[in-house]
Each structure stands twice: as structure tokens, then as C-alpha cells.
Design an enzyme around this catalytic site. Structure first.
Site, PDB file in Angstrom:
ATOM      1  N   LYS A  54       1.243  -0.976   0.257  1.00 10.70           N
ATOM      2  CA  LYS A  54       0.579  -0.127   0.296  1.00 10.70           C
ATOM      3  C   LYS A  54       1.099   1.591  -0.009  1.00 10.70           C
ATOM      4  O   LYS A  54       0.372   1.787  -0.810  1.00 10.70           O
ATOM      5  CB  LYS A  54      -1.025  -0.342   1.313  1.00 10.70           C
ATOM      6  CG  LYS A  54      -2.583  -1.067   1.082  1.00 10.70           C
ATOM      7  CD  LYS A  54      -2.352  -1.417   2.164  1.00 10.70           C
ATOM      8  CE  LYS A  54      -4.038  -1.993   2.613  1.00 10.70           C
ATOM      9  NZ  LYS A  54      -4.338  -2.344   3.318  1.00 10.70           N
ATOM     10  N   GLN A  98      -5.060  -1.444   9.652  1.00  7.01           N
ATOM     11  CA  GLN A  98      -4.534  -2.512   8.742  1.00  7.01           C
ATOM     12  C   GLN A  98      -5.694  -3.562   9.905  1.00  7.01           C
ATOM     13  O   GLN A  98      -4.800  -4.161  10.832  1.00  7.01           O
ATOM     14  CB  GLN A  98      -3.440  -3.224   8.646  1.00  7.01           C
ATOM     15  CG  GLN A  98      -3.327  -3.901   8.110  1.00  7.01           C
ATOM     16  CD  GLN A  98      -3.622  -4.032   6.905  1.00  7.01           C
ATOM     17  OE1 GLN A  98      -3.481  -3.306   5.675  1.00  7.01           O
ATOM     18  NE2 GLN A  98      -3.628  -4.945   6.865  1.00  7.01           N
ATOM     19  N   ASP A 121     -11.447   2.867   3.689  1.00  5.84           N
ATOM     20  CA  ASP A 121     -11.532   1.301   3.914  1.00  5.84           C
ATOM     21  C   ASP A 121     -13.519   1.331   3.836  1.00  5.84           C
ATOM     22  O   ASP A 121     -14.256  -0.200   3.416  1.00  5.84           O
ATOM     23  CB  ASP A 121     -10.879   0.802   4.613  1.00  5.84           C
ATOM     24  CG  ASP A 121     -10.499  -0.454   3.951  1.00  5.84           C
ATOM     25  OD1 ASP A 121     -10.053  -0.769   3.375  1.00  5.84           O
ATOM     26  OD2 ASP A 121      -9.755  -1.613   5.376  1.00  5.84           O
TER      27      ASP A 121
END
Length: 298
Positions: A54, A98, A121
Site C-alpha cells: 500500500k 490494517q 476503507d
């Protein structure tokens, strides 16, 4: 007939590049590049790889990346404080925590602290509510990537029969809602669904998202259908040598490729799209937060 492979890696590279172009134009207006902050707590090996990818792709696109790493002993209160600090930082446009988090941390509580306007997200309750209500907002990356690839393959999705296998809040439910936004007719299948193979054979677009290696067999798929395989599973591969493994999806690729119309490979299908949509969301968040307009085709 042999299925056309949907090259998620190539499409993701296009989206990365476009995010970089639009982000660079936006930076001229707001005085800085759109910024994504990634929080990694603990030392999960897979998470290390995901975060590294990422960060690499964010920076390659010309966007700003902030990486916050904390040890596995980090407390829930400390994790929440990190998120609150990023919420308050006006130079940060997107926040990604994460997963998985260490056992002592309630992931729902931490995610719930993320400012919905920075929720790149698409996991907060507010983001979910915006999807259900059809309001503008940041959409979950993997489901959004599925829809985009389906449109690349089939064009207009209006009236298409979509069967999503899996009802998770991460993929199954939001994917169904995003396909519904495109005027498709959507069925969510799950562990209690009766005669799943027969239901799958009705699908113009089949989206396996259950995490069961090669569960969807060749005779489950209607000839000419589009199969978007979200699953990524590591299985033993003795043919490659002792102790070797390989990655497979939730669909039995070799059985399906001979008669489907389109199919995403694993790896190289849906996976690369997740980060691409994350970069796109970061640019959208930066524009929304600063009151700037984005190109109509972005």
C-alpha cells in the site's frame, strides 16, 4: 469457448495512474498532495506485506503516505488515541487501520473512531449507512473493485443477475449493495442457502467471497457468465516440491475457464484492485474535505 481473463493488475495500474493525475491537479488547488495514513499494530507477516504494498503504490502514484507502526503490546486505548490524532490532523485525508489487530484490541471500537470522511476503507457504520441510503461517501475498496471490473467486462450492468456468495460486512453485503446501485438484480447466498449450485447457475455475474478454496465448481457456472473471484487461499502444492504451496481462489479456475465468459485469476484479479480503489478513495476524500470538484470521469 474459453473465458476471457479479467486482468485486475492492468486495470489497477490504470486506476493508480489516474489517481496520481487527479491527485496532482488537486494538490495545486489545496497546496499539498492527498495523504493516506496506514496504521499497523503488531507483526502479522501478511499484514506487513499488505502495508508495504500500500505504501509503495501510494508513493508511486505521487500521493503522500504516512505509516504508523506500533508493537503487538499496544493497548486498545492507545490504538484509539492514534486514530483520534489522525482524525484531528487536517493534512491527513484517509485513515486505514490494517487488520487483523492483536487480540486485546476490539477492532470494531477502533474502526468506529475513524472520521467517516477519512474512512477510505469504507468500514465505519456511517459509511455502511451511506451505501444503504444511496448517499455519497467512500465505498469499501474490494467490493467497489469488483463492480468496476464487472463494468469493464460487461458494460452496463442494468438487469444483470448477480449472485454474491458470502454475507460478510467486508465484502458480501457491500458488494451486493453496490451492484444494486448499478440496477442489477442481486441475490446474497450463504451457508443456509438451499441448492447453491442451482442458484449460481442463474447468475450472469457470480461473486464467490467465502474463503473456501475452489468451492465453486465448473458445473455451478452458467456458460458465458462473469466470475469475479474474491477468494484468496493458500493450499499445499506437493507437485511443486515438499512443503510448497500455491494460491487459489474460491472458484475452481481450471474447471470454469473453459465455459465462462469472463473470469478473474487468483492472484492478479480482484487483489490488485483493492489498493487501487484505496488510492482513488484517498483522492476523493481529499477533494470532499477541501470542497473541491473532481473530474466527472474519476
Amino acid at each position: 469457448m474459453s473465458a476471457e481473463l479479467i486482468d485486475g493488475k492492468a486495470v489497477a495500474a490504470e486506476i493508480d495512474a489516474r489517481a496520481g493525475e487527479v491527485g496532482a491537479e488537486l494538490a495545486k488547488e489545496i497546496g499539498r498532495a492527498p495523504c493516506l495514513a496506514v496504521v499497523l499494530i503488531g507483526d502479522d507477516p501478511a499484514s506487513e506485506v499488505y502495508v508495504r504494498n500500500k505504501v509503495k503504490r501510494t508513493e508511486a502514484a505521487g500521493l503522500k503516505s504516512i505509516e504508523i507502526r506500533k508493537p503487538a503490546e499496544t493497548t486498545e486505548a492507545e490504538a484509539i488515541e492514534i486514530v483520534r490524532g489522525l482524525n484531528a490532523d487536517d493534512s491527513v485525508d484517509g485513515i486505514l487501520v490494517q487488520m487483523p489487530l492483536p487480540d486485546q484490541i476490539d477492532a470494531n471500537r477502533v474502526i468506529g473512531e475513524i472520521d467517516p470522511d477519512k474512512d477510505v476503507d469504507g468500514l465505519t457504520d456511517v459509511s455502511a449507512g451511506r451505501i444503504v441510503l444511496g448517499k455519497p461517501g467512500l465505498r469499501p475498496c474490494t467490493p467497489a473493485g469488483c463492480v468496476l471490473l464487472a463494468e469493464r467486462a460487461l458494460g452496463d450492468l442494468s438487469g444483470k443477475n448477480v449472485v454474491v456468495i458470502g454475507r460478510s460486512i467486508l465484502v458480501g453485503k457491500p458488494a451486493a449493495l453496490l451492484f444494486l446501485e448499478k440496477n442489477a438484480t442481486v441475490t446474497i447466498a450463504h451457508s443456509r442457502t438451499k441448492d447453491l449450485p442451482a442458484l449460481c447457475r442463474t447468475a450472469d455475474i457470480l461473486v464467490p467471497a467465502v474463503g473456501r478454496p475452489e468451492m465453486v465448481k465448473g458445473d455451478w457456472v452458467k456458460p458465458g457468465a462473469c466470475v469475479l473471484d474474491v477468494g484468496i487461499n493458500r493450499i499445499d502444492a506437493p507437485e511443486r516440491g515438499e512443503g510448497k504451496t500455491r494460491l487459489v481462489g474460491d472458484a475452481a479456475f481450471d474447471e470454469i475457464v473453459g465455459h465462462a465468459g469472463w473470469i478473474t485469476p487468483v492472484p492478479g484479479g480482484i487483489g490488485p484492485m483493492t489498493i487501487a480503489m484505496l488510492l482513488r478513495n484517498t483522492v476523493i476524500a481529499a477533494a470532499t474535505r477541501s470542497g473541491k470538484n473532481l473530474p466527472a470521469d474519476f
